[in-house]
Motif scaffolding. Structure first.
Motif, PDB file in Angstrom:
ATOM      1  N   LEU A 140     -36.792   1.690 -13.139  1.00  0.00           N
ATOM      2  CA  LEU A 140     -36.653   2.381 -11.861  1.00  0.00           C
ATOM      3  C   LEU A 140     -37.505   3.653 -11.867  1.00  0.00           C
ATOM      4  CD1 LEU A 140     -32.789   1.993 -11.413  1.00  0.00           C
ATOM      5  CD2 LEU A 140     -34.593   0.564 -10.447  1.00  0.00           C
ATOM      6  N   ALA A 141     -37.545   4.284 -10.700  1.00  0.00           N
ATOM      7  CA  ALA A 141     -38.369   5.489 -10.573  1.00  0.00           C
ATOM      8  C   ALA A 141     -37.848   6.632 -11.429  1.00  0.00           C
ATOM      9  CB  ALA A 141     -38.427   5.909  -9.097  1.00  0.00           C
ATOM     10  N   ASN A 142     -36.543   6.656 -11.718  1.00  0.00           N
ATOM     11  CA  ASN A 142     -35.987   7.730 -12.549  1.00  0.00           C
ATOM     12  C   ASN A 142     -36.169   7.476 -14.045  1.00  0.00           C
ATOM     13  OD1 ASN A 142     -34.194   5.652 -12.979  1.00  0.00           O
ATOM     14  ND2 ASN A 142     -32.445   6.668 -12.008  1.00  0.00           N
ATOM     15  N   GLY A 143     -36.887   6.389 -14.396  1.00  0.00           N
ATOM     16  CA  GLY A 143     -37.134   6.091 -15.801  1.00  0.00           C
ATOM     17  C   GLY A 143     -36.098   5.201 -16.450  1.00  0.00           C
ATOM     18  N   ARG A 195     -16.391   5.905 -18.077  1.00  0.00           N
ATOM     19  CA  ARG A 195     -17.679   6.415 -18.568  1.00  0.00           C
ATOM     20  C   ARG A 195     -18.818   5.456 -18.198  1.00  0.00           C
ATOM     21  NH1 ARG A 195     -16.703   6.220 -23.616  1.00  0.00           N
ATOM     22  NH2 ARG A 195     -15.779   8.293 -23.762  1.00  0.00           N
ATOM     23  N   HIS A 196     -18.565   4.157 -18.363  1.00  0.00           N
ATOM     24  CA  HIS A 196     -19.637   3.200 -18.078  1.00  0.00           C
ATOM     25  C   HIS A 196     -19.922   3.132 -16.583  1.00  0.00           C
ATOM     26  CE1 HIS A 196     -22.278   0.009 -19.426  1.00  0.00           C
ATOM     27  NE2 HIS A 196     -21.862  -0.751 -18.422  1.00  0.00           N
ATOM     28  N   VAL A 197     -18.895   3.201 -15.762  1.00  0.00           N
ATOM     29  CA  VAL A 197     -19.103   3.202 -14.311  1.00  0.00           C
ATOM     30  C   VAL A 197     -19.886   4.440 -13.892  1.00  0.00           C
ATOM     31  CG1 VAL A 197     -17.908   3.425 -12.101  1.00  0.00           C
ATOM     32  CG2 VAL A 197     -17.138   1.743 -13.758  1.00  0.00           C
ATOM     33  N   ASP A 198     -19.585   5.574 -14.493  1.00  0.00           N
ATOM     34  CA  ASP A 198     -20.306   6.804 -14.166  1.00  0.00           C
ATOM     35  C   ASP A 198     -21.783   6.681 -14.547  1.00  0.00           C
ATOM     36  OD1 ASP A 198     -20.173   9.763 -13.417  1.00  0.00           O
ATOM     37  OD2 ASP A 198     -21.018   9.852 -15.441  1.00  0.00           O
ATOM     38  N   LYS A 203     -27.398   6.200 -12.872  1.00  0.00           N
ATOM     39  CA  LYS A 203     -28.727   5.754 -13.255  1.00  0.00           C
ATOM     40  C   LYS A 203     -29.246   4.587 -12.422  1.00  0.00           C
ATOM     41  CE  LYS A 203     -27.982   7.112 -18.077  1.00  0.00           C
ATOM     42  NZ  LYS A 203     -27.902   6.634 -19.475  1.00  0.00           N
ATOM     43  N   TYR A 204     -28.379   3.719 -11.936  1.00  0.00           N
ATOM     44  CA  TYR A 204     -28.822   2.478 -11.304  1.00  0.00           C
ATOM     45  C   TYR A 204     -28.819   2.528  -9.785  1.00  0.00           C
ATOM     46  CZ  TYR A 204     -28.662   0.027 -15.794  1.00  0.00           C
ATOM     47  OH  TYR A 204     -28.891  -0.374 -17.069  1.00  0.00           O
TER      48      TYR A 204
END
Length: 338
Positions: A140-143, A195-198, A203-204
């Protein structure tokens, strides 16, 4: 002694006893020879009867033994067939045990478990979506590199998928032996989910680049059911943040809906292209109609010119005919007139 031999021996013994008595009490004179002959005949008849009975009994015994041997052979065949079935079942159990052990080792190793989830996710995407409809390991654009990106048009836009959900707490929950271990595993599982949802939501989900939601792929239907049954509030909280947990079964249905959406978009694009083609065709038809009208006008003008040419030709022919009809005077007549 066999039971069938006793009834045959009793008459024979009686006949022998009678013969001995006759020999013991027979007179000294010459009548003893007849008695001996009679006894011999009776003994011969008795021997024949005994032979016949023994042969019949032997035939019956032979038949009974043959039938018993057939039954024994048939029983042995059925036993062998059942043993073969048991051996096949044992082989299947051994193979299944090996597969379960392999699956346990895969699920126990974090990297192997992640690879297993990625392989399962990639197979489903390749099976349900067209090749141009998704990308694997897209950056993605954010790396951030997502496991997969489904290229949906706006709206809703491309959807990123993550396949590396932590399973350690869930496994500890399933193996908990008492309430204390179960409570600790539930607390750890809730923490891991949050934590994983956050991470996925941060990021996604990229405004303007992806849709307003992302998917977390769970490679187990049991895990998906347990999370919805025991942590419904966390699942609802994740949904409010645009993160949705899907199992293989639910992802299959979601991919079917996405494929239908891609098909509709493709059909709309093709319909738009067809509409533009029809518009261009109508423009060409109009241009052809104008050119045909010009050609018809030119043809009409040419026809008028041809008509004028025909009229001029007729006049010329008429004038030529009049000139040809004029009579010229002879030369002598002209001099006489002078």
């Amino acid at each position: 002694m066999p039971d069938w031999l006793l009834p045959l021996l009793v008459p024979m013994a009686a006949a022998l006893a009678g013969a001995l008595l006759m020999l013991a009490f027979r007179p000294r004179g010459g009548g003893g020879g007849d008695a001996v002959l009679l006894l011999a005949e009776r003994m011969e008849a008795l021997s024949q009867r005994l032979d016949t009975a023994v042969a019949a009994q032997s035939e019956r015994m032979h038949r009974a033994l043959a039938e018993s041997a057939d039954r024994t052979q048939d029983s042995a065949r059925r036993i062998h067939e059942r043993l073969a079935v048991i051996d096949a079942a044992r082989a299947n159990l051994e193979s299944l045990s090996g597969r379960v052990t392999t699956l346990a080792s895969i699920l126990g190793n974090k990297q192997a478990r992640g690879a297993f989830g990625e392989v399962q996710l990639r197979d489903m995407l390749a099976d349900r979506l067209p090749t141009e409809g998704w990308a694997w390991q897209h950056t993605l654009a954010n790396g951030t590199r997502c496991d997969a990106l489904i290229r949906l048009p706006f709206p809703p836009g491309p959807i990123a998928i993550d396949s590396k959900f932590p399973l350690e707490a869930w496994q500890a929950l399933r193996l908990a032996m008492d309430d204390t271990a179960r409570t600790a595993a539930l607390r750890r599982l809730a923490t891991d989910i949050r934590r994983h949802v956050d991470d996925v939501a941060t990021k996604y989900i990229c405004p303007g680049e992806t849709a307003e939601g992302a998917l977390i792929f769970l490679p187990s239907e049991a895990l998906h059911a347990d999370l919805h049954a025991q942590h419904g509030a966390l699942i609802a909280e994740a949904a409010r943040r645009g993160v949705y947990l899907v199992s293989p079964g639910t992802l299959w249905a979601v991919l079917g809906a996405m494929r239908a959406l891609m098909r509709d978009v493709r059909l709309k694009a093709e319909a738009q292209a067809l509409r533009l083609g029809v518009a261009r065709l109508a423009e060409e038809v109009g241009r052809l109609d104008r050119r045909v009208a010009n050609l018809r006008r030119h043809h009409a003008e040419s026809q008028a010119d041809m008509d004028q040419i025909a009229i001029t030709t007729q006049k010329i022919l008429a004038a030529a005919a009049r000139i040809e009809a004029v009579e010229m005077d002879p030369p002598g007549t002209a001099r006489a007139a002078e």
